[in-house]
Design a protein around this motif. Structure first.
Motif, PDB file in Angstrom:
ATOM      1  N   GLY A  72       0.823  -1.209   0.000  1.00 61.78           N
ATOM      2  CA  GLY A  72       0.000   0.000   0.000  1.00 61.78           C
ATOM      3  C   GLY A  72       0.854   1.255   0.000  1.00 61.78           C
ATOM      4  N   ILE A  73       1.941   1.223   0.762  1.00 66.98           N
ATOM      5  CA  ILE A  73       2.830   2.389   0.840  1.00 66.98           C
ATOM      6  C   ILE A  73       3.522   2.611  -0.510  1.00 66.98           C
ATOM      7  N   ALA A  74       3.949   1.510  -1.133  1.00 67.45           N
ATOM      8  CA  ALA A  74       4.593   1.617  -2.447  1.00 67.45           C
ATOM      9  C   ALA A  74       3.633   2.226  -3.467  1.00 67.45           C
ATOM     10  N   TYR A  75       2.379   1.814  -3.397  1.00 62.40           N
ATOM     11  CA  TYR A  75       1.357   2.346  -4.309  1.00 62.40           C
ATOM     12  C   TYR A  75       1.138   3.828  -4.052  1.00 62.40           C
ATOM     13  N   ALA A  76       1.030   4.189  -2.781  1.00 61.97           N
ATOM     14  CA  ALA A  76       0.789   5.586  -2.421  1.00 61.97           C
ATOM     15  C   ALA A  76       1.950   6.471  -2.866  1.00 61.97           C
ATOM     16  N   LEU A  77       3.167   5.948  -2.729  1.00 61.99           N
ATOM     17  CA  LEU A  77       4.348   6.734  -3.111  1.00 61.99           C
ATOM     18  C   LEU A  77       4.344   7.066  -4.599  1.00 61.99           C
ATOM     19  N   ALA A  78       3.666   6.230  -5.394  1.00 64.15           N
ATOM     20  CA  ALA A  78       3.649   6.445  -6.838  1.00 64.15           C
ATOM     21  C   ALA A  78       2.563   7.439  -7.258  1.00 64.15           C
ATOM     22  N   GLN A  79       1.734   7.888  -6.307  1.00 63.93           N
ATOM     23  CA  GLN A  79       0.641   8.793  -6.653  1.00 63.93           C
ATOM     24  C   GLN A  79       1.125  10.239  -6.672  1.00 63.93           C
ATOM     25  N   PRO A  80       0.675  11.018  -7.667  1.00 66.17           N
ATOM     26  CA  PRO A  80       1.115  12.412  -7.744  1.00 66.17           C
ATOM     27  C   PRO A  80       0.568  13.227  -6.573  1.00 66.17           C
ATOM     28  N   GLY A  81       1.389  14.128  -6.053  1.00 63.90           N
ATOM     29  CA  GLY A  81       0.941  15.031  -5.004  1.00 63.90           C
ATOM     30  C   GLY A  81       0.922  14.436  -3.613  1.00 63.90           C
ATOM     31  N   MET A  82       1.382  13.183  -3.485  1.00 62.51           N
ATOM     32  CA  MET A  82       1.327  12.517  -2.186  1.00 62.51           C
ATOM     33  C   MET A  82       2.425  13.057  -1.265  1.00 62.51           C
ATOM     34  N   LYS A  83       2.036  13.482  -0.065  1.00 64.55           N
ATOM     35  CA  LYS A  83       3.012  13.970   0.899  1.00 64.55           C
ATOM     36  C   LYS A  83       3.038  13.147   2.168  1.00 64.55           C
ATOM     37  N   TYR A  84       1.879  12.600   2.547  1.00 62.42           N
ATOM     38  CA  TYR A  84       1.797  11.821   3.786  1.00 62.42           C
ATOM     39  C   TYR A  84       1.118  10.483   3.549  1.00 62.42           C
TER      40      TYR A  84
END
Lengths: 228, 143
Positions: A72-84
């Motif tokens: 899930g963290i790896a997926y979130a890191l790939a999303q644009p604009g993600m900071k937290y």
């Protein structure tokens, strides 16, 4: 208030079809970005997530909660604009208010990691046996002591992009909580605990880990610390 | 007794060497040499069983059978550890593989799903649920 659209909620899910839709709905009322990692559930979890507002990731096989978090963290890191990244349990034990509060603390204090703790609040309604075991675990762990943590096994955490991209969970099973703490102790990141209230419903109590599983966790961790 | 020192030293050596340097080329070579020595010793013990008793006596063990039993205990401990390590490294490979597949599939799946959801939400949310007042809408998600 900090812009919630830069935060990604990561929920590892394994056989939670009774509650997951509701948990996502409650969370989605505040946080627009949610990713649920279905860890190879055998019930209707996948359909429940599919029908919700959350992003769905499906592990083709069951790998364990630690692995699901990392995915899930790896997926979130790939999303644009993600900071937290905010990690959240699927069984409904965490409160969205606490997540917002922790995000505020992280953003305001320019912290890398904010960890939820059940024990910073005086009255928390934790079953006493669980309280004793969790406090003992926190007190015995050298890494927890180093960080002065009061609650080493809380699933509610806020990490900024830097911390999330440094984290590499290799413990697929339940030992990942200790692994995360050990990583944080080594990392030199700015870390703080924030009080949270855990809702011990009958459902989450039945779902929670049995205390005997602590033996497995200790074994996995001790083998790993010998240089794996 | 000599045998106790040897056996304890062997156990400690196994633990440290194989946990610390697991899977290095050199460790693997030693494992293979140890296996060859094991087979060699086996053959020898079968051909001349009385010699194992002589070796055992030298080490302060009563019988050759006992000596072999002690060595087996260490052998089994080593195999258990070795298998555990191998499973761990295999588990890691499977995890990496499954994660890659899961994320790749999810990106395709969610791209369509979420944009569809957002469209229906925008229509309904205007009327029905007003989000928490403080929520900023500066950056709209999924742009």
């Amino acid at each position: 208030m900090h812009d919630v659209s830069t935060a990604w909620i990561v929920i590892p899910v394994f056989n939670e079809d009774r509650v997951i839709a509701q948990v996502v709905e409650e969370t989605a009322a505040v946080f627009p970005n949610i990713v649920c990692v279905d860890d190879g559930s055998s019930d209707n979890t996948e359909e429940q997530i599919y029908g919700s507002k959350a992003h769905l990731i499906k592990h083709p096989i069951n790998l364990g909660q630690g692995a699901a978090l990392q995915t899930g963290i790896a997926y979130a890191l790939a999303q644009p604009g993600m900071k937290y990244v905010i990690t959240f349990d699927a069984d409904g034990q965490h409160r969205v208010e606490d997540a917002i509060n922790m995000l505020e603390i992280a953003a305001a204090g320019d912290l890398d990691v904010v960890l939820g703790s059940r024990f910073l609040n005086a009255n928390t309604g934790i079953p006493w046996i669980k309280r004793v075991v969790l406090r003992t675990a926190a007190a015995l762990s050298p890494t927890s002591r180093k960080l002065k943590l009061t609650d080493a096994h809380n699933g509610l955490r806020v990490m900024n992009r830097k911390a999330a991209s440094m984290l590499q969970i290799t413990m697929n099973g339940m030992a990942h909580a200790s692994e995360i703490v050990a990583f944080l102790a080594r990392s030199g990141l700015r870390i703080q605990e924030a009080p949270v209230t855990v809702r011990y419903t009958d459902y989450s109590k039945a779902k929670g880990q049995s205390l005997i599983n602590g033996v497995n966790i200790l074994f996995d961790i001790s083998i790993r610390q010998r240089g794996m | 007794m000599v045998i106790q020192i040897i056996l304890l030293a062997g156990a400690i050596l196994l633990l440290t060497v194989f946990v610390r340097q697991w899977d290095r080329v050199r460790t693997r070579a030693w494992k293979r040499l140890a296996f060859l020595a094991f087979v060699g010793a086996n053959v020898y013990a079968i051909v001349r069983p009385q010699d194992t008793t002589w070796v055992a006596k030298q080490m302060g063990v009563g019988r050759g059978t006992d000596l072999i039993l002690y060595l087996l205990v260490i052998g089994v401990a080593f195999i258990t550890l070795n298998t555990y390590m191998r499973f761990r490294s295999m588990e890691k490979k499977i995890t990496d593989l499954a994660r890659t597949i899961a994320i790749r599939d999810a990106q395709v799946l969610n791209q369509d799903r979420i944009s569809l959801l957002n469209d229906t939400m925008r229509v309904s949310s205007a009327a029905a649920q007003a989000p928490t007042p403080e929520v900023e809408h500066a950056h709209s998600p999924g742009s």
